[in-house]
Design a protein around this motif. Structure first.
Motif, PDB file in Angstrom:
ATOM      1  N   GLN A 233       0.834  -1.206   0.000  1.00 47.69           N
ATOM      2  CA  GLN A 233       0.000   0.000   0.000  1.00 47.69           C
ATOM      3  C   GLN A 233       0.871   1.260   0.000  1.00 47.69           C
ATOM      4  O   GLN A 233       0.580   2.222  -0.715  1.00 47.69           O
ATOM      5  CB  GLN A 233      -0.903   0.008   1.234  1.00 47.69           C
ATOM      6  CG  GLN A 233      -2.038  -0.992   1.190  1.00 47.69           C
ATOM      7  CD  GLN A 233      -3.190  -0.513   0.324  1.00 47.69           C
ATOM      8  OE1 GLN A 233      -3.710   0.571   0.512  1.00 47.69           O
ATOM      9  NE2 GLN A 233      -3.571  -1.341  -0.628  1.00 47.69           N
ATOM     10  N   VAL A 234       1.923   1.266   0.798  1.00 49.34           N
ATOM     11  CA  VAL A 234       2.809   2.421   0.855  1.00 49.34           C
ATOM     12  C   VAL A 234       3.526   2.620  -0.476  1.00 49.34           C
ATOM     13  O   VAL A 234       3.625   3.738  -0.993  1.00 49.34           O
ATOM     14  CB  VAL A 234       3.834   2.273   2.000  1.00 49.34           C
ATOM     15  CG1 VAL A 234       4.859   3.399   1.964  1.00 49.34           C
ATOM     16  CG2 VAL A 234       3.121   2.256   3.349  1.00 49.34           C
ATOM     17  N   ASP A 235       4.015   1.541  -1.054  1.00 48.21           N
ATOM     18  CA  ASP A 235       4.695   1.633  -2.353  1.00 48.21           C
ATOM     19  C   ASP A 235       3.742   2.167  -3.416  1.00 48.21           C
ATOM     20  O   ASP A 235       4.114   3.007  -4.255  1.00 48.21           O
ATOM     21  CB  ASP A 235       5.234   0.269  -2.772  1.00 48.21           C
ATOM     22  CG  ASP A 235       6.414  -0.175  -1.921  1.00 48.21           C
ATOM     23  OD1 ASP A 235       7.001   0.679  -1.228  1.00 48.21           O
ATOM     24  OD2 ASP A 235       6.745  -1.380  -1.943  1.00 48.21           O
ATOM     25  N   ALA A 236       2.493   1.694  -3.382  1.00 51.31           N
ATOM     26  CA  ALA A 236       1.500   2.171  -4.351  1.00 51.31           C
ATOM     27  C   ALA A 236       1.208   3.653  -4.145  1.00 51.31           C
ATOM     28  O   ALA A 236       1.023   4.400  -5.112  1.00 51.31           O
ATOM     29  CB  ALA A 236       0.216   1.354  -4.230  1.00 51.31           C
ATOM     30  N   ALA A 237       1.187   4.091  -2.876  1.00 55.11           N
ATOM     31  CA  ALA A 237       0.935   5.503  -2.585  1.00 55.11           C
ATOM     32  C   ALA A 237       2.072   6.382  -3.100  1.00 55.11           C
ATOM     33  O   ALA A 237       1.831   7.462  -3.663  1.00 55.11           O
ATOM     34  CB  ALA A 237       0.751   5.703  -1.081  1.00 55.11           C
ATOM     35  N   ILE A 238       3.300   5.928  -2.922  1.00 53.78           N
ATOM     36  CA  ILE A 238       4.452   6.700  -3.409  1.00 53.78           C
ATOM     37  C   ILE A 238       4.423   6.767  -4.937  1.00 53.78           C
ATOM     38  O   ILE A 238       4.624   7.839  -5.533  1.00 53.78           O
ATOM     39  CB  ILE A 238       5.772   6.076  -2.920  1.00 53.78           C
ATOM     40  CG1 ILE A 238       5.854   6.139  -1.396  1.00 53.78           C
ATOM     41  CG2 ILE A 238       6.973   6.785  -3.548  1.00 53.78           C
ATOM     42  CD1 ILE A 238       7.000   5.340  -0.801  1.00 53.78           C
ATOM     43  N   ASP A 239       4.146   5.627  -5.566  1.00 52.35           N
ATOM     44  CA  ASP A 239       4.066   5.606  -7.035  1.00 52.35           C
ATOM     45  C   ASP A 239       2.943   6.518  -7.530  1.00 52.35           C
ATOM     46  O   ASP A 239       3.089   7.206  -8.547  1.00 52.35           O
ATOM     47  CB  ASP A 239       3.824   4.180  -7.527  1.00 52.35           C
ATOM     48  CG  ASP A 239       5.014   3.271  -7.290  1.00 52.35           C
ATOM     49  OD1 ASP A 239       6.108   3.787  -6.981  1.00 52.35           O
ATOM     50  OD2 ASP A 239       4.855   2.034  -7.390  1.00 52.35           O
ATOM     51  N   ARG A 240       1.819   6.518  -6.819  1.00 60.07           N
ATOM     52  CA  ARG A 240       0.686   7.361  -7.199  1.00 60.07           C
ATOM     53  C   ARG A 240       1.060   8.840  -7.087  1.00 60.07           C
ATOM     54  O   ARG A 240       0.687   9.654  -7.931  1.00 60.07           O
ATOM     55  CB  ARG A 240      -0.504   7.028  -6.289  1.00 60.07           C
ATOM     56  CG  ARG A 240      -1.806   7.787  -6.566  1.00 60.07           C
ATOM     57  CD  ARG A 240      -2.466   7.373  -7.870  1.00 60.07           C
ATOM     58  NE  ARG A 240      -2.562   5.948  -8.073  1.00 60.07           N
ATOM     59  CZ  ARG A 240      -3.551   5.171  -7.603  1.00 60.07           C
ATOM     60  NH1 ARG A 240      -4.518   5.690  -6.880  1.00 60.07           N
ATOM     61  NH2 ARG A 240      -3.576   3.874  -7.881  1.00 60.07           N
ATOM     62  N   TRP A 241       1.807   9.176  -6.048  1.00 61.33           N
ATOM     63  CA  TRP A 241       2.233  10.567  -5.866  1.00 61.33           C
ATOM     64  C   TRP A 241       3.142  11.003  -7.020  1.00 61.33           C
ATOM     65  O   TRP A 241       2.999  12.102  -7.563  1.00 61.33           O
ATOM     66  CB  TRP A 241       2.941  10.722  -4.522  1.00 61.33           C
ATOM     67  CG  TRP A 241       3.104  12.156  -4.109  1.00 61.33           C
ATOM     68  CD1 TRP A 241       4.082  13.014  -4.535  1.00 61.33           C
ATOM     69  CD2 TRP A 241       2.261  12.899  -3.228  1.00 61.33           C
ATOM     70  NE1 TRP A 241       3.898  14.251  -3.963  1.00 61.33           N
ATOM     71  CE2 TRP A 241       2.790  14.210  -3.158  1.00 61.33           C
ATOM     72  CE3 TRP A 241       1.131  12.594  -2.490  1.00 61.33           C
ATOM     73  CZ2 TRP A 241       2.215  15.215  -2.376  1.00 61.33           C
ATOM     74  CZ3 TRP A 241       0.556  13.595  -1.705  1.00 61.33           C
ATOM     75  CH2 TRP A 241       1.093  14.883  -1.658  1.00 61.33           C
ATOM     76  N   VAL A 242       4.086  10.129  -7.394  1.00 62.08           N
ATOM     77  CA  VAL A 242       4.982  10.434  -8.509  1.00 62.08           C
ATOM     78  C   VAL A 242       4.186  10.579  -9.796  1.00 62.08           C
ATOM     79  O   VAL A 242       4.440  11.469 -10.622  1.00 62.08           O
ATOM     80  CB  VAL A 242       6.059   9.340  -8.654  1.00 62.08           C
ATOM     81  CG1 VAL A 242       6.878   9.550  -9.931  1.00 62.08           C
ATOM     82  CG2 VAL A 242       6.982   9.334  -7.448  1.00 62.08           C
ATOM     83  N   TRP A 243       3.193   9.709  -9.982  1.00 63.11           N
ATOM     84  CA  TRP A 243       2.363   9.748 -11.196  1.00 63.11           C
ATOM     85  C   TRP A 243       1.653  11.092 -11.323  1.00 63.11           C
ATOM     86  O   TRP A 243       1.652  11.716 -12.384  1.00 63.11           O
ATOM     87  CB  TRP A 243       1.349   8.600 -11.142  1.00 63.11           C
ATOM     88  CG  TRP A 243       0.546   8.414 -12.390  1.00 63.11           C
ATOM     89  CD1 TRP A 243       0.909   7.727 -13.511  1.00 63.11           C
ATOM     90  CD2 TRP A 243      -0.777   8.904 -12.645  1.00 63.11           C
ATOM     91  NE1 TRP A 243      -0.101   7.762 -14.450  1.00 63.11           N
ATOM     92  CE2 TRP A 243      -1.142   8.471 -13.939  1.00 63.11           C
ATOM     93  CE3 TRP A 243      -1.685   9.663 -11.904  1.00 63.11           C
ATOM     94  CZ2 TRP A 243      -2.384   8.775 -14.508  1.00 63.11           C
ATOM     95  CZ3 TRP A 243      -2.912   9.962 -12.461  1.00 63.11           C
ATOM     96  CH2 TRP A 243      -3.257   9.523 -13.752  1.00 63.11           C
ATOM     97  N   TYR A 244       1.072  11.551 -10.232  1.00 58.80           N
ATOM     98  CA  TYR A 244       0.388  12.844 -10.270  1.00 58.80           C
ATOM     99  C   TYR A 244       1.377  13.993 -10.456  1.00 58.80           C
ATOM    100  O   TYR A 244       1.072  14.970 -11.155  1.00 58.80           O
ATOM    101  CB  TYR A 244      -0.435  13.061  -9.000  1.00 58.80           C
ATOM    102  CG  TYR A 244      -1.818  12.453  -9.077  1.00 58.80           C
ATOM    103  CD1 TYR A 244      -2.738  12.888 -10.029  1.00 58.80           C
ATOM    104  CD2 TYR A 244      -2.201  11.444  -8.200  1.00 58.80           C
ATOM    105  CE1 TYR A 244      -3.999  12.336 -10.110  1.00 58.80           C
ATOM    106  CE2 TYR A 244      -3.474  10.884  -8.276  1.00 58.80           C
ATOM    107  CZ  TYR A 244      -4.365  11.340  -9.231  1.00 58.80           C
ATOM    108  OH  TYR A 244      -5.627  10.794  -9.312  1.00 58.80           O
ATOM    109  N   ALA A 245       2.551  13.895  -9.844  1.00 58.47           N
ATOM    110  CA  ALA A 245       3.556  14.945 -10.015  1.00 58.47           C
ATOM    111  C   ALA A 245       3.910  15.126 -11.490  1.00 58.47           C
ATOM    112  O   ALA A 245       4.126  16.250 -11.965  1.00 58.47           O
ATOM    113  CB  ALA A 245       4.816  14.616  -9.209  1.00 58.47           C
TER     114      ALA A 245
END
Length: 294
Positions: free
Chosen positions: A112-124
């Protein structure tokens, strides 16, 4: 040495609100107990935000809006990417908080944490691209250029999902701020610790104070004054998805000053591809006419 280790008291963490780049306690002085999802074990005392805290957060978000919305899209993207770097560095801490709050295994919480970090990068990465999706040149019958460009709507109140304390939170917060709006976030009532820890990351990154403000407490208690607040421009009801009565009440309150409202139609799958819906939800369109040759 062993006797000393056995008698040592742990230094318990004091979680606080995050408003205007600072960490105040609730002005009411109230807290509530946060417990583990599975065992019911006490985890921490979280601040119980009041109406006054909500109003203070809106003031801070409005004050920060001009500078944040006026920053270049490239700069906002770089700032958000820095947040992802810092999340990566605190991966284990967030995994522990997600595991306890949501009752997940270590492996699932890390995922879940890894997915959240990836999601943040995606939006950035969308910061300097969304204008090409939401804007464009419009054909007109006359000697004019007619151009439409997206602009941030203003202050957005975000009710974070109750069942996804970090991935869901990132999925509703990142699209608001990457496009230039500022946010007042109401953390998951049952599992607020990842949101309060995210505030610490934001405070020590390059995100200006006031761009994101994080409140914890009773979702309904905090959401009502935010929905009715005349200086809040939009409302994301992700955290009210399981309470149809509350969601309707907030929609009615939001209509008083024509807030944009995102209301989920059902249970969200936060692991799914988010698409651009939330990126586009809190954007206004500015259209400019310019004479050809002038």
């Amino acid at each position: 040495m062993s006797d000393r280790a056995e008698t040592r008291l742990n230094v318990l963490k004091t979680y606080k609100l995050y408003v205007g780049g600072k960490f105040p306690r609730s002005e009411s002085g109230r807290v509530y107990e946060v417990t583990a999802a599975k065992s019911g074990e006490w985890l921490a005392n979280a601040p119980l935000a009041s109406r006054k805290d909500a109003r203070d957060a809106v003031v801070a978000a409005r004050k920060a809006f001009g500078g944040w919305s006026g920053a270049t899209a490239y700069n906002r993207g770089q700032v958000l990417y820095r947040v992802a770097e810092m999340l990566e560095g605190r991966r284990e801490q967030f995994a522990s908080e997600v595991a306890a709050g949501e009752g997940l295994s270590r492996a699932k919480s890390l995922a879940q944490v890894d997915a959240a970090i990836d999601r943040w990068v995606w939006y950035a990465g969308w910061s300097d691209k969304i204008a090409q999706v939401a804007g464009g040149a419009n054909p007109v019958a006359g000697p004019f250029f007619n151009l439409s460009t997206p602009e941030p709507t203003g202050v957005v109140a975000v009710l974070a999902p109750q069942d996804s304390s970090l991935l869901g939170l990132v999925s509703v917060l990142a699209p608001v701020i990457v496009t230039g709006s500022t946010a007042v976030v109401v953390a998951s009532e049952r599992a607020p610790l990842p949101a309060l820890s995210l505030a610490e990351v934001l405070a020590t990154s390059d995100v200006p104070g006031g761009v994101v403000n994080v409140l914890s407490g009773r979702t309904a208690e905090i959401a009502r004054p935010l929905a009715a607040h005349q200086d809040v421009n939009a409302l994301d009801l992700a955290g009210a998805a399981g309470d149809a009565g509350l969601a309707t009440e907030l929609e009615v309150a939001a209509a008083d000053n024509l807030k944009r409202v995102v209301r989920p139609s059902g249970a969200a799958d936060w692991t799914a591809d988010p698409g651009t819906d939330r990126l586009l939800s809190f954007l206004e369109t500015k259209t400019v006419w310019h004479p050809i040759g002038a």
